[in-house]
Each structure stands twice: as structure tokens, then as C-alpha cells.
Design a protein around this motif. Sequence first.
Motif, short mmCIF file in Angstrom:
data_model
loop_
_atom_site.label_atom_id
_atom_site.label_comp_id
_atom_site.label_asym_id
_atom_site.label_seq_id
_atom_site.Cartn_x
_atom_site.Cartn_y
_atom_site.Cartn_z
N GLN A 1 38.28 1.92 85.59
CA GLN A 1 38.01 2.99 84.48
C GLN A 1 38.98 2.56 82.95
N GLN B 1 42.20 16.79 81.14
CA GLN B 1 42.66 15.43 80.96
C GLN B 1 42.93 14.81 79.67
N LYS C 1 36.10 1.92 73.81
CA LYS C 1 34.83 2.21 72.44
C LYS C 1 34.44 3.64 72.59
N LYS D 1 34.17 4.06 67.86
CA LYS D 1 33.29 4.84 67.61
C LYS D 1 33.73 6.03 67.22
N GLN E 1 35.66 13.50 75.36
CA GLN E 1 35.02 12.29 75.75
C GLN E 1 33.73 13.22 77.14
N GLN E 2 34.25 14.14 77.92
CA GLN E 2 33.42 13.86 79.13
C GLN E 2 34.23 15.66 79.20
N GLY F 1 38.28 8.12 91.58
CA GLY F 1 38.45 9.35 90.51
C GLY F 1 39.69 9.39 90.14
N THR F 2 40.75 10.47 90.01
CA THR F 2 42.11 10.95 89.70
C THR F 2 42.10 11.54 91.30
N LYS G 1 22.85 10.87 77.79
CA LYS G 1 21.68 10.43 77.29
C LYS G 1 20.27 11.97 78.28
N GLY H 1 23.46 15.17 75.20
CA GLY H 1 24.87 14.38 74.62
C GLY H 1 25.98 14.81 75.20
N GLU I 1 30.90 14.23 84.34
CA GLU I 1 31.40 13.75 84.94
C GLU I 1 30.65 14.99 86.02
C1 MC0 Z 1 28.72 7.06 74.72
N1 MC0 Z 1 27.79 8.12 74.55
C2 MC0 Z 1 28.33 9.76 75.13
C3 MC0 Z 1 29.22 9.32 75.28
N2 MC0 Z 1 29.59 8.00 75.43
N3 MC0 Z 1 28.05 10.05 74.30
C4 MC0 Z 1 28.97 11.84 75.00
N4 MC0 Z 1 29.82 11.73 75.30
C5 MC0 Z 1 30.06 10.02 75.40
N5 MC0 Z 1 31.74 10.02 76.04
C6 MC0 Z 1 26.58 7.44 73.64
C7 MC0 Z 1 26.52 7.12 72.93
O1 MC0 Z 1 26.43 7.35 71.11
C8 MC0 Z 1 24.77 6.65 72.29
O2 MC0 Z 1 23.94 7.41 71.76
C9 MC0 Z 1 24.73 6.53 73.58
O3 MC0 Z 1 25.06 7.28 74.98
C10 MC0 Z 1 25.20 5.08 74.70
O4 MC0 Z 1 26.11 4.37 74.52
P1 MC0 Z 1 26.37 3.20 73.88
O5 MC0 Z 1 27.81 2.49 73.14
O6 MC0 Z 1 25.75 1.89 74.54
O7 MC0 Z 1 27.59 2.91 75.30
P2 MC0 Z 1 29.15 2.49 75.81
O8 MC0 Z 1 29.03 1.36 76.11
O9 MC0 Z 1 30.17 2.95 75.33
O10 MC0 Z 1 28.73 3.62 77.57
C11 MC0 Z 1 28.74 5.30 76.98
C12 MC0 Z 1 29.31 5.20 78.90
C13 MC0 Z 1 30.39 4.85 79.27
C14 MC0 Z 1 28.65 6.27 78.88
C15 MC0 Z 1 27.63 4.69 79.59
O11 MC0 Z 1 31.64 4.98 78.70
C16 MC0 Z 1 30.43 5.02 80.54
O12 MC0 Z 1 30.15 3.61 81.53
N6 MC0 Z 1 30.95 6.13 81.21
C17 MC0 Z 1 31.88 6.58 82.24
C18 MC0 Z 1 33.26 5.81 82.69
C19 MC0 Z 1 34.72 6.68 82.17
O13 MC0 Z 1 33.71 7.54 80.85
N7 MC0 Z 1 35.12 6.08 82.09
C20 MC0 Z 1 36.55 6.80 82.01
C21 MC0 Z 1 36.77 7.87 82.56
P3 MC0 Z 1 23.25 6.37 70.91
O14 MC0 Z 1 22.72 7.82 69.75
O15 MC0 Z 1 24.27 6.04 70.05
O16 MC0 Z 1 22.24 5.65 71.35
S1 MC0 Z 1 37.25 7.77 84.10
C22 MC0 Z 1 38.04 9.06 84.11
O17 MC0 Z 1 37.45 10.21 84.00
C23 MC0 Z 1 38.25 9.81 85.85
C24 MC0 Z 1 39.59 9.16 85.49
C25 MC0 Z 1 38.32 10.37 86.42
O18 MC0 Z 1 38.25 11.45 85.77
O19 MC0 Z 1 38.27 11.65 87.72
#
Ligand code: MC0
Length: 144
Positions: free
Chosen positions: A39, A59, A72, A76, A82-83, A113-114, A125, A129, A133
Motif C-alpha cells: 500500500q 489510522q 498523491k 493534491k 483520506q478514508q 491490511g492492518t 466516485k 466522494g 474501505e
Molecule cells: C481520490 N479521490 C478521492 C480520494 N482519492 N475522493 C475521496 N477520498 C479520497 N481518498 C477522487 C479524486 O479527487 C478524483 O476526483 C477521483 O477520486 C479520481 O482520483 P485520481 O486522482 O484519479 O486518483 P488517484 O490516482 O489518486 O487514486 C485514487 C484511488 C487511490 C482511490 C484509486 O487512492 C487508491 O487506490 N486507494 C486505495 C488504496 C489506499 O488508499 N491505500 C492507502 C491506505 P475528481 O473529481 O478530481 O475526478 S492503506 C490502508 O488503508 C490499509 C493499510 C488498511 O487500512 O488496512
Amino acid sequence: LFICIDHVGLAVPDLDEAVKFHAEAFGWRELHREVNEEQGVAEAMLGTGEQGEENAKIQLLAPLREDSAIGKFLAKNGPGIQQLAYRVADLDHVSAVLRERGLRLLYPEAKRGTGGSRINFVHPKDARGVLLELVELPKEPAAH
Ligand code: MC0
């Protein structure tokens, strides 16, 4: 479908500094810390009680790399929520139900995950918004 809010994830630039801040300002206690290479995060779980109780946790998520999800997000939006993570009993079942309802999940199969939990995410989306998770806790919590 969901048991409770498991945790709220905050993107932070500096993990140690953030743990200290949330402890001193709000009294959160560090329950667990780990690095999740897949991650791209160094994370700390904060709680008000012992891990496993029903209280929702916080978290803290710091990026290991700039091109990670958290890297990222920080670039931004800056630091912040974030989640939102919902705890589920059976991730595969919940994933199938949500897919049937037309929601996109980010991964075809659950990832790790954790603490050895199984996780997946609903695309922000498709959850109005919010990066949502889904967490299935391990049967035997990992030692920490
Ligand atoms: C992106 N967007 C979000 C967002 N991230 N909206 C709300 N919350 C967020 N966190 C929105 C953007 O603003 C954009 O909207 C649209 O989604 C697409 O964004 P993007 O810029 O194209 O996307 P990326 O490349 O930044 O990817 C977003 C995505 C990515 C959610 C796919 O962050 C991801 O794969 N996340 C899942 C993994 C993760 O978050 N890992 C870290 C935590 P507009 O309107 O501008 O198009 S690890 C974790 O949590 C584990 C360890 C655990 O708990 O166990």
C-alpha cells in the motif's frame, strides 16, 4: 451489511509527529504500528481502548513513496481525512453484494491490511466522494 466504523484514516506527512500530536492534543493512544509496502504506507492505529474493542479507531497514514495513494492524496489535498473504513464479517460476501448493487471495488480480490486484516475499497466516485474501505479483521489478531 456492516458491523461498525472500524477506523477513520488520516493522511499525514510525518507519522511520528502526527502520533505525538493526536496523543497530546486529544489523548489518543498508539495501539499498533506497521509498514505496508504494497500500500506504500507507514501506519499507526490509535485508539481509546485496547485493540479489538468496539470503539472506532484513527489510522494515521504516512506515504513511503510520492507516487503511492497517500503520497498523491497529500500532494493534491494536504493532510486530512483520506478514508472511512467499515468493518465487515465476510468481505467476499459484502464485496459481491456491493458489486451487484453496481458499485466498483478497487481490487478484484481482497488485499492485506492492518494486522493481517483483509481489505478492499469502494471507489470514491461510487460512494459519493468518500473512499470507503471494507475491513475483515483476522480471526487471530496479529501479535504487535
Ligand atoms: C481520490 N479521490 C478521492 C480520494 N482519492 N475522493 C475521496 N477520498 C479520497 N481518498 C477522487 C479524486 O479527487 C478524483 O476526483 C477521483 O477520486 C479520481 O482520483 P485520481 O486522482 O484519479 O486518483 P488517484 O490516482 O489518486 O487514486 C485514487 C484511488 C487511490 C482511490 C484509486 O487512492 C487508491 O487506490 N486507494 C486505495 C488504496 C489506499 O488508499 N491505500 C492507502 C491506505 P475528481 O473529481 O478530481 O475526478 S492503506 C490502508 O488503508 C490499509 C493499510 C488498511 O487500512 O488496512
